[in-house]
Write a protein that holds these residues in place. Sequence first.
Motif, PDB file in Angstrom:
ATOM      1  N   LEU A   1       0.820  -1.216   0.000  1.00  0.00           N
ATOM      2  CA  LEU A   1       0.000   0.000   0.000  1.00  0.00           C
ATOM      3  C   LEU A   1       0.852   1.264   0.000  1.00  0.00           C
ATOM      4  N   ARG A   2       2.079   1.207   0.483  1.00  0.00           N
ATOM      5  CA  ARG A   2       2.931   2.396   0.533  1.00  0.00           C
ATOM      6  C   ARG A   2       3.382   2.834  -0.863  1.00  0.00           C
ATOM      7  N   GLY A   3       3.420   1.928  -1.794  1.00  0.00           N
ATOM      8  CA  GLY A   3       3.765   2.282  -3.167  1.00  0.00           C
ATOM      9  C   GLY A   3       5.246   2.414  -3.430  1.00  0.00           C
ATOM     10  N   ARG A   4       6.080   2.452  -2.411  1.00  0.00           N
ATOM     11  CA  ARG A   4       7.527   2.517  -2.607  1.00  0.00           C
ATOM     12  C   ARG A   4       8.194   1.654  -1.539  1.00  0.00           C
ATOM     13  N   ARG A   5       9.419   1.266  -1.778  1.00  0.00           N
ATOM     14  CA  ARG A   5      10.105   0.353  -0.875  1.00  0.00           C
ATOM     15  C   ARG A   5      10.423   1.035   0.446  1.00  0.00           C
ATOM     16  N   SER A   6      10.321   0.235   1.550  1.00  0.00           N
ATOM     17  CA  SER A   6      10.628   0.743   2.896  1.00  0.00           C
ATOM     18  C   SER A   6      11.077  -0.437   3.755  1.00  0.00           C
ATOM     19  N   TRP A   7      11.249  -0.185   5.041  1.00  0.00           N
ATOM     20  CA  TRP A   7      11.693  -1.253   5.945  1.00  0.00           C
ATOM     21  C   TRP A   7      10.659  -2.351   6.084  1.00  0.00           C
ATOM     22  N   LEU A   8       9.411  -2.104   5.673  1.00  0.00           N
ATOM     23  CA  LEU A   8       8.369  -3.131   5.779  1.00  0.00           C
ATOM     24  C   LEU A   8       8.575  -4.266   4.781  1.00  0.00           C
ATOM     25  N   ASP A   9       9.222  -3.967   3.613  1.00  0.00           N
ATOM     26  CA  ASP A   9       9.351  -4.996   2.572  1.00  0.00           C
ATOM     27  C   ASP A   9      10.152  -6.200   3.040  1.00  0.00           C
ATOM     28  N   PRO A  10      11.349  -6.050   3.611  1.00  0.00           N
ATOM     29  CA  PRO A  10      12.060  -7.261   4.075  1.00  0.00           C
ATOM     30  C   PRO A  10      11.484  -7.826   5.367  1.00  0.00           C
TER      31      PRO A  10
END
Length: 719
Positions: A41-50
């Motif tokens: 939902l954020r649309g861009r990579r962040s610390w949530l992806d890994p």
Amino acid sequence: MVAVIGLITVLLPPYDGPWWVIGLAVLVLGLSALVFFASRLRGRRSWLDPLAAYLLFPYAALLHDAAGAGAGGSSSGMTALLLLPILWLAITGTPHQLWVASALAVLTFAVPIVLVGPPGYSWGDWRRAVVWCAVALVIAPVLQRIVRDLVRQSRRVRIANDRVERLFDDAPHGVALLDPVGTIIRVNVSMSVMVGLEPVDMVGHRLGAFETPGEDRIQDHLGRLMFRRGESHSTECRLRDSGGNDVNVSLSSTVVSDSEMGDIVMVNVVDISDRRRYLDRLSHLADHDVLTGLANRRRFETELERHLDHCRRHGPSGALLLLDLDNFKQVNDSLGHNAGDQLLVVIAGLLRRSIRSTDVVGRLGGDEFAILLTDADQADAARVAELVVERVRTHAATLDGVARRVTASVGAVTFRAASEHAADALALADMTMYDAKEAGRNQVAVLTEGDVRGPRTSARLHWQSRIEAALENDRFELHLQPIMNIADGRISSAEVLLRLRDQDELVPPARFIYIAERVGLMPRVDAWVVDKSLELLARLRREHDPEFEFEVNLSGHSIGSTEIESVIVSSLATHGVDPSALILEITETAAVGDVALARDFAERMTDLGCAFALDDFGAGFGSFYYLKHLFFDYVKIDGEFVAHVHESQVDRTIMRSIVGIARDLGKRTVAEFVSSQEILDVCREEGVDFAQGYLIGKPVPYDEFVERFMPSATAVARG
């Protein structure tokens, strides 16, 4: 989905794992799913992806324990679930995240061994930990590099495809893809705009269907292309757009082989309508009079020669009429050149309406016209001549002032009569026309067939004697027309123009030059002009401006003449004039019969120090040929391209092209017919070097020229 399948596998009996372990695994899996969807939902990579992948390591450890025999351990088949987060991070993560995954893989095995210990977890599970760490540290980075390479290659392919699509759709010219029989597979926007239809409306139709009805060039073009597939082919044709208008286009096609679609014909379609109109106009200008639109002297003489060839093969037939307007000079002097030009245009229209479509009417120069009747006897020639005289007289009667006195004198000669006299038909017509003038003007004179006496006044011989007398008695006069240096506004040179003093009338050169050329007097006339011009130039440079220059016209019949060459050399020495101050001007439309001879003459004069100017540049298709093969320092742009340059974008484009070519060749340019400030402004903007015309000054005698132009020679900046 893989994680859920693993959970279901553990939940199926038989199993001995504690319920709280499975519940905790479900909780961790749910948390991982929430983190995964939140990262999307954020649309861009962040610390949530890994983080979603990291949570799968404790989840795999819990299932590993729950699925083991008794309390888990090495017999568990859920160890394979560790591949899920490792592959996930190898595909979507970074090298740093893979290092974290390696650590978590080791912890997944090490923590139970340390916390629970044997017999549930034996020390042999360390081997499994080492293997999974190797998978994370060695195999996963390799996979990561492979995936990244694939991503980069896919991106390149996508970018290349997008670029090709944009190039196809946004190409400034039309592009069409056809199957081998000519059916349209795809067209770009430019092609659809050219035809006036949407691209989708053109697909599925033959390209030839959009061609102008009655033509079949596209099908022939495709046939030649498919017959010789290894080559590109070009052709020109006309397409008809949705509004019914014809569009001239150039087709350039080639066959492209496609593994899936077979042979595809790619056609580039370029709209050449503007170029075609430009070439048609140039062709028209080369053969037609600028003012009246009639055939010019060159075109008329070409048609006359063609008819004479016909007469030589099939016997003499037809007639030639020569017409000169009486009292026309008074119109120019009293009402101005615009009124005179308007009258000439009207007279040209009267002449067109007086002949058949198979006949030819031309303007030979000034107020002199000629009519070629291709199929007429003596009675027909007399009838047409009388009709012309009557129509000119009737029209003039409707005018005011001196224009009412304008009439026509016509000389008519049949080609049978010309053959009987074994004389030039045009010269006989000219003599006969002067019979009409001396009979009182507003008359018709016909050279009677079988009359061996010829024209009564023998005008040609009369003019010859008048020219010879003018040479012997100094009845020629020189007038000077100023030429301005556009850069500084200074009158730096002048063109020398010849006049013949006939009692109280100044006869312009158009009335007698062509006769002088026909009787071989032109070299003598040019010699007189050169000598007198250098005499005036020496006086002007000595008394007023030591850097002043003269442009002196030379006839095409004088080019290469030893008489002219010796006069130039001797007069320069006699009058003490620097050769660089003499600019010899040759009209582009002059009959330079021997280009090699002319080139040798120009080379010798250039070595002497004289300069050359090419006059009326652009008036004919010989312009660039002369510019290439002869020595020229100045290019004088024909007045046709100057008179309306402030109103016509086509004329301005032609002027810009001529200036560019001249500048690249190291030549300087002179614009003729500069009659208004607007024209001068355009000439300045386009980089023309010099201006000549009525705005700068009219041709005047020497004394008046000095009085009007020399005192202000350094302060004539215009605009």
